[in-house]
Design an enzyme around this catalytic site. Sequence first.
Site, short mmCIF file in Angstrom:
data_model
loop_
_atom_site.label_atom_id
_atom_site.label_comp_id
_atom_site.label_asym_id
_atom_site.label_seq_id
_atom_site.Cartn_x
_atom_site.Cartn_y
_atom_site.Cartn_z
N ASP A 63 0.81 -1.22 0.00
CA ASP A 63 0.00 0.00 0.00
C ASP A 63 0.84 1.27 0.00
O ASP A 63 2.03 1.22 0.30
CB ASP A 63 -0.82 0.05 1.29
CG ASP A 63 -2.03 -0.84 1.20
OD1 ASP A 63 -2.60 -0.94 0.11
OD2 ASP A 63 -2.38 -1.46 2.23
N TYR A 124 7.00 -9.90 6.91
CA TYR A 124 6.82 -8.47 7.11
C TYR A 124 7.41 -8.09 8.46
O TYR A 124 7.47 -8.90 9.38
CB TYR A 124 5.33 -8.10 7.11
CG TYR A 124 4.72 -8.05 5.75
CD1 TYR A 124 4.73 -6.88 4.99
CD2 TYR A 124 4.09 -9.17 5.20
CE1 TYR A 124 4.16 -6.84 3.73
CE2 TYR A 124 3.51 -9.14 3.94
CZ TYR A 124 3.55 -7.97 3.21
OH TYR A 124 2.97 -7.92 1.96
#
Lengths: 260, 260
Positions: A63, A124
């Site tokens: 994003d 992540y």
Amino acid sequence: MELPDTKCDVPAQRYKLVIAYDGTQYAGWQIQPSGLAVQECVNIAMHKLFPGASILQGSSRTDAGVHARGMVAHVDIPKTEARMTGYKMVLALNAHLAEDIRVCKVTRAPSTFHARFNAKGKQYRYLIWNHSAMDPLLRTQAWHVTRKLNIQAMRDGARLFIGKKDFKSFAANHGYEIKSTIRTLTACRIQKSGPLISFVIEGDGFLYKMCRGIVGTLVQVGLGRFPAEQITEMLEKRDRRLSGMSAPAHGLILQKVFYS
Amino acid sequence: MELPDTKCDVPAQRYKLVIAYDGTQYAGWQIQPSGLAVQECVNIAMHKLFPGASILQGSSRTDAGVHARGMVAHVDIPKTEARMTGYKMVLALNAHLAEDIRVCKVTRAPSTFHARFNAKGKQYRYLIWNHSAMDPLLRTQAWHVTRKLNIQAMRDGARLFIGKKDFKSFAANHGYEIKSTIRTLTACRIQKSGPLISFVIEGDGFLYKMCRGIVGTLVQVGLGRFPAEQITEMLEKRDRRLSGMSAPAHGLILQKVFYS
């Protein structure tokens, strides 16, 4: 917007790229009508050097504001143009990119390699600065949480995400239907070093905004808003409205993509 | 330019401040005719809240581009104005500062406390990214060295700096005479984690650009330009021209200042 996996019309060599970026100035990885995307910048650099190259395909669609140290992408370059070594390609591509995007590695890959479909897992990381005053050196890379977090409660909560689960409650609506919301998380660790709290989240796949949903919920556990055990119920209910907030984008880094 | 240690004309309370900053946009800590200094920004914020305050005195004069996580400063505030708690002062000062400067802590100090003259030691850190492509997330905080460094040789060299030594060969000329160029280094450690190399340098005091001279010389040792043992000779000769280069400012952080 889903880009076609454009192939070269001529005999081509496939390459695997590892890309790092500071996502602060970008509208995310994927090319889109609004704002400049990282994929677009790397694609432009690629086509300056190899005009016949295909469109670059990434492993993940980070994003706006999310960073990466290990985004993987693949590209086809006509054999007539592919005369550089991987090391030279790294230097040449970086010469055509702004300092906030770096190609770290380029290697030849078999023509069957697909950055997205062959990915077996991803790691992540998420950073939080838990102090009344933000660390100015981390201001674009860590979420500033001023109220003291209960790390033990967050660790108790983090364990409940591990395993094969339905993560529907922790993902944002993509705007389109996805086949399954079941994913397997292999790690959800929280480390603390002074005011710096680091999350390492590893799994075979991630739904849209899933990492940020997990971190946001764990922070609310750390603030005493929910007990850790409530995460089990949130997972079972399959309803985004019952879980916690979404953590801001700028604390998240796509660290690694795993292939077999 | 040396600022006078201005005192308030009225009964005052002395405060100790711990300040962090991203030095990228600043002409260093100390107020000077050319460019905006960090001291100036904090001073302006301070005088908005406490018009009768003295000029803020820092523990160290970091150069343009150098960062800090633990700069210490002191200030006198007239007792009639000093009605906030330290915690409230942190919030109030930060509300008047840009995001790249943060006051981390404010505590009351005895009127004899002097941020510079009472400092018993300092810890600096220096970051190097040793890879052909820079990490974009560290681009303003680490020196990018592309050629592979020999860490063992650098560690052998680093040990030779430890102890009470004359550091004249490793300091830049300040433009004015200093009493002594003898300082005691208590730590000069090098840690490696993938391409990231971190230096921790601790001592009772540092000459002008001394840390950057030490790091620059050790990098040249790591590149094979000098053997590690030559550092002993460089120290003995007391001549800046015989030692290595000065490492760039943006890799350096003033991490802590120690008081007894």
